[in-house]
Motif scaffolding. Structure first.
Motif, PDB file in Angstrom:
ATOM      1  N   VAL A 322      -0.271 -40.033  11.110  1.00 22.37           N
ATOM      2  CA  VAL A 322      -0.275 -38.887  11.619  1.00 22.37           C
ATOM      3  C   VAL A 322       0.349 -38.884  12.799  1.00 22.37           C
ATOM      4  O   VAL A 322      -0.020 -39.757  13.890  1.00 22.37           O
ATOM      5  N   VAL A 323       1.238 -38.038  13.390  1.00 22.24           N
ATOM      6  CA  VAL A 323       1.960 -37.934  14.686  1.00 22.24           C
ATOM      7  C   VAL A 323       1.933 -36.380  15.188  1.00 22.24           C
ATOM      8  O   VAL A 323       2.147 -35.629  14.251  1.00 22.24           O
ATOM      9  N   THR A 324       1.845 -36.306  16.449  1.00 15.94           N
ATOM     10  CA  THR A 324       2.328 -35.106  17.181  1.00 15.94           C
ATOM     11  C   THR A 324       3.347 -35.010  18.016  1.00 15.94           C
ATOM     12  O   THR A 324       3.538 -36.252  18.755  1.00 15.94           O
ATOM     13  N   LEU A 331       7.369 -37.561  20.645  1.00 21.32           N
ATOM     14  CA  LEU A 331       5.920 -38.019  20.225  1.00 21.32           C
ATOM     15  C   LEU A 331       4.891 -38.087  21.614  1.00 21.32           C
ATOM     16  O   LEU A 331       5.297 -38.799  22.489  1.00 21.32           O
ATOM     17  N   ASP A 332       3.889 -37.373  21.271  1.00 19.90           N
ATOM     18  CA  ASP A 332       2.869 -37.539  22.286  1.00 19.90           C
ATOM     19  C   ASP A 332       1.431 -38.074  21.783  1.00 19.90           C
ATOM     20  O   ASP A 332       0.523 -38.408  22.257  1.00 19.90           O
ATOM     21  N   PHE A 333       1.364 -38.375  20.344  1.00 17.45           N
ATOM     22  CA  PHE A 333       0.364 -38.958  19.730  1.00 17.45           C
ATOM     23  C   PHE A 333       0.770 -39.712  18.371  1.00 17.45           C
ATOM     24  O   PHE A 333       1.678 -39.143  17.869  1.00 17.45           O
ATOM     25  N   ILE A 350       5.384 -43.579  21.908  1.00 15.60           N
ATOM     26  CA  ILE A 350       5.053 -42.426  22.922  1.00 15.60           C
ATOM     27  C   ILE A 350       6.468 -42.140  23.666  1.00 15.60           C
ATOM     28  O   ILE A 350       6.921 -43.152  24.425  1.00 15.60           O
ATOM     29  N   GLY A 351       6.938 -40.852  23.671  1.00 15.06           N
ATOM     30  CA  GLY A 351       7.941 -40.408  23.998  1.00 15.06           C
ATOM     31  C   GLY A 351       9.238 -40.547  23.559  1.00 15.06           C
ATOM     32  O   GLY A 351      10.480 -39.812  23.824  1.00 15.06           O
TER      33      GLY A 351
END
Length: 674
Positions: A322-324, A331-333, A350-351
């Motif tokens: 899972v990514v957000t 990407l922040d998660f 991240i980023g």
């Protein structure tokens, strides 16, 4: 250690109860004496009555039985203040009523948590605990004294005493009761003990400064420095420590008002009392509400953190990653599973953008994914990812938009599943199906050998005839060039016909990979009819194409679809031959249905399908033939389903059987996928 007998246990319980009531009576008496010493206003009254707070706290902690201790304590205080026994007992009954009303309101009617960590508990305590009981206590005392014959005139002086009594009891409950309630519910010292000691020291110093006769004059702003300690306790600790700070402030303020010093040095005692009461009421209510709000905020934040941890643990337990992504597409998660799939740590991910990870997926699909999702579309796609030491992986991405409470898009959440094993299993299954289909075609060719031999023999015989005729023309006395040319042309035409038959047989029996293309259904039916017509004729059946066929296309492998049709045609011909039917007719038809589907049917005039056999007709090893194996129809259904279609059969009322092959129509210019 032996357990106590029931009688012994009851004795200990009674002893503890009596001790608790004695402590309540002693505390009530001590608080009353102290209040008279700090701020006496005459006639046994005090500016603030902390004993009322002790009484209410005892009732909420011990129950209504605490009223007995309050009765004894108030009676002894009345005697100490110089009242006769009967009036002293009458005043004590009023205090008991105050306690019972507070218990009834705060326990039965509107139950509160005595820790006072919620604003609604504080509101209930202030409104229902401090005011009604104090008012009832004073009113009941007046009534009882009147019944006993003590004259009570409602003049200005008595009205002042009534107000002083009501205010004193209310402030006593409001200032003192929270200390006993909160510290009884949670008796342990706070974890930040050094800071707590500094808080108490600062409270004492600020109170000395705020209520000093030499520093704080009436109306001086120095008084408000006390709120520094109040805010410190409310925001850094909680209701327990805040109530203690307020109680200490109340002691200093009462002493200052009683001794005529500090900011409450006004023209008369009533004005001084009103000023003190307003200050303590505002300070206490504000502090308790602020501490409760801070606790609710901390509890909310704690629940948010716990919820995030629970969701993180749940996400980390998922087989999918899972990514957000934020609104910028970065990407922040990233869950642990996603990190494992990518072979990178969360810090490295991240980023990044998705295009930085899935370079093999094609930029058009990945670059447009965040934009498409934020516009309100759920996206499903597949990408390839090359991971060092793990090779290539096939990932399925399902993305949807994340929104705020007002519906505003805040980012994208994507669930990433590793479907490499599934795709490999599908490839193996497809390979097995292809091998099985190839074996079926070889078997079909074996069963069609006689018809094929007859089909091939016809052009070979014609070739022989044409060649012999050409030889005779050449051997004749008069050479006829045109006749020789005509014979050789005929031989060449028949040779091409034989070549086409052999090529068709070779293509049908060849083991080759899946080759889906867009097919004209009419061409598919015509080619199938040419191939299967000799065998149908061998069984005495005619094979025809139905008139009025719909011009349409389907997407699939031509050879495998021909195999399905040929198998159905052969089954129909054999079934009619076994029944000895005089009318043996097989018809191929195709028509469009209402849902962009193509229905290709094979109908015959045979005996039909029995109802008991229809349910198991397409199961493996289920056959109605004497020498059948039961693989043909099961294989046909597998091939059709591999094309995304359906195969089913029916027996019409007119007799015979109809097998339907339903496939998705491919319109002109429409993109197709494997």
């Amino acid at each position: 250690m032996k357990p106590l007998l029931p009688a012994t246990r009851a004795t200990w319980t009674a002893a503890r109860t009596l001790l608790a009531l004695a402590l309540v009576a002693a505390a009530y008496l001590a608080a009353g004496v102290l209040s008279l010493e700090l701020y006496p206003v005459g006639d046994g009254l005090a500016g603030i009555w902390p004993a009322a707070g002790i009484a209410v706290a005892a009732a909420l902690i011990l129950g209504p039985l605490a009223a007995v201790g309050v009765l004894v304590g108030d009676f002894l205080f009345g005697l100490y203040a110089g009242w006769a026994p009967i009036p002293a007992l009458t005043l004590a009954v009023g205090s008991v009523a105050e306690v019972l009303v507070a218990w009834l309101l705060l326990v039965r009617l509107i139950p509160i948590d005595i820790r006072l960590k919620r604003t609604r508990d504080v509101a209930g305590f202030v409104v229902m605990g401090a005011l009604p009981g104090a008012l009832l206590c004073i009113a009941l005392r007046i009534g009882l004294l009147a019944l006993l014959g003590n004259s009570y005139e409602l003049n200005a002086e008595n009205m002042s005493g009534l107000i002083i009594g009501f205010v004193g009891h209310s402030l006593g409950i409001l200032v003192v009761a929270p200390v006993f309630l909160a510290w009884t519910a949670e008796p342990k010292l706070p974890r930040r003990r050094v800071e707590f000691c500094l808080l108490l020291l600062a409270t004492a110093i600020l109170n000395v400064i705020g209520f000093s006769v030499t520093v704080a004059a009436p109306g001086s702003a120095v008084l408000y420095t006390i709120f520094v300690a109040v805010l410190w306790a409310a925001l850094r600790f909680g209701p327990r420590e805040t109530a203690l700070v307020i109680a200490i402030t109340g002691v200093f303020a009462t002493w200052a008002a009683g001794s005529g010093s500090g900011p409450f040095m006004l023209s008369n005692q009533n004005e001084s009392l009103i000023s003190l009461s307003l200050f303590l009421f505002v300070a206490t209510a504000t502090a308790l509400f602020l501490a409760a709000a801070a606790c609710e905020r901390d509890l909310y934040l704690q629940r948010v953190v716990e919820s995030e941890h629970a969701q993180r643990a749940l996400i980390d337990q998922m087989a999918e990653g899972v990514v957000t992504l934020n609104v910028d597409g970065r990407l922040d998660f990233a869950s642990q599973r996603f990190c494992m799939l990518c072979g990178k740590s969360e810090t490295q991910l991240i980023g990044l953008r998705l295009t930085d990870l899935f370079e093999d997926a094609g930029p058009s699909t990945i670059e447009s994914l965040p934009t498409a999702v934020l516009s309100g579309h759920d996206i499903e796609t597949e990408v390839s990812l090359t991971v060092p030491e793990h090779g290539s992986r096939t990932l399925a991405i399902t993305a949807r938009c994340l929104t705020a409470a007002d519906g505003r898009p805040t980012g994208t959440m994507a669930v990433v599943a590793d479907i490499t094993d599934r795709r490999r299993a599908e490839e193996r299954s497809q390979q097995h199906l292809r091998q099985l289909a190839h074996m079926g075609r070889v078997k079909s060719l074996d069963e069609m050998a006689v018809a094929i031999a007859h089909e091939v023999a016809q052009p070979l015989t014609a070739i022989t005839t044409y060649v012999q005729a050409a030889l005779r023309f050449l051997q004749a006395d008069k050479f006829q060039r045109n006749s020789v040319q005509e014979a050789l042309d005929g031989a060449s035409s028949q040779a091409q016909r034989a070549s086409v038959i052999v090529a068709r047989i070779r293509a049908f029996v060849q083991d080759r990979p899946w080759q889906p293309t867009d097919l004209l259904v009419d061409d598919l039916l015509r080619e199938t009819a040419r191939f299967a017509e000799p065998e149908a004729r061998q069984h005495g059946a005619s094979l025809a194409l139905a008139p009025g066929r719909s011009p349409c296309r389907v997407h699939g492998d031509e050879i495998q679809l021909q195999q399905v049709l040929i198998n159905l045609i052969r089954n129909a011909a054999e079934a009619m031959a076994e029944q000895g039917k005089s009318l043996r007719q097989i018809v191929l038809a195709a028509q469009l249905t209402g849902d962009d589907l193509v229905d290709v049917s094979v109908s015959d005039t045979g005996p039909g399908i029995e109802a008991g056999q229809r349910e198991h007709l397409f199961e493996a090893f289920c056959t109605t033939k004497k020498n059948g194996v039961g693989i043909g129809l099961a294989l046909c259904r597998s091939i059709v389903e591999a094309h995304g279609g359906q195969l089913w059969a029916e027996t019409p009322a007119t007799g015979g059987a109809i097998f339907h092959i339903v496939l998705r129509e491919v319109r002109h210019g429409q993109l197709t996928a494997n």
